[in-house]
Design an enzyme around this catalytic site. Sequence first.
Site, PDB file in Angstrom:
ATOM      1  N   HIS A  28       8.488  24.962   6.419  1.00  0.00           N
ATOM      2  CA  HIS A  28       7.788  26.047   5.729  1.00  0.00           C
ATOM      3  C   HIS A  28       8.326  26.226   4.306  1.00  0.00           C
ATOM      4  O   HIS A  28       7.573  26.441   3.386  1.00  0.00           O
ATOM      5  CB  HIS A  28       7.966  27.331   6.544  1.00  0.00           C
ATOM      6  CG  HIS A  28       7.352  28.539   5.928  1.00  0.00           C
ATOM      7  ND1 HIS A  28       6.148  29.040   6.332  1.00  0.00           N
ATOM      8  CD2 HIS A  28       7.776  29.343   4.930  1.00  0.00           C
ATOM      9  CE1 HIS A  28       5.856  30.115   5.605  1.00  0.00           C
ATOM     10  NE2 HIS A  28       6.834  30.325   4.751  1.00  0.00           N
ATOM     11  N   ILE A  30      12.067  25.327   1.619  1.00  0.00           N
ATOM     12  CA  ILE A  30      13.347  24.630   1.497  1.00  0.00           C
ATOM     13  C   ILE A  30      14.191  25.237   0.385  1.00  0.00           C
ATOM     14  O   ILE A  30      13.677  25.874  -0.529  1.00  0.00           O
ATOM     15  CB  ILE A  30      13.167  23.122   1.227  1.00  0.00           C
ATOM     16  CG1 ILE A  30      12.455  22.879  -0.109  1.00  0.00           C
ATOM     17  CG2 ILE A  30      12.431  22.441   2.352  1.00  0.00           C
ATOM     18  CD1 ILE A  30      12.414  21.432  -0.526  1.00  0.00           C
TER      19      ILE A  30
END
EC number: 3.1.1.2
Length: 69
Positions: A28, A30
């Site tokens: 989703h 980083i």
Amino acid sequence: MMDLKEEKPRARELRISRGFDLASFNPHGISTFIDNDDTVYLFVVNHPEFKNTVEIFKFEEAENSLLHL
């Protein structure tokens, strides 16, 4: 991975260490962290099987790979 210092940067795939379940890898977001000894860590928000986790990887420069911690 991408080297932004290159004249024409291009994305390069990094291998992930064995044993990590790529089939359930649903990243989703980083972020990176560089430790005092220049070790690079990658933190990835993951949603395997409708759960929420943060996966931590260590960048292995010599192998151009990520070690799942």
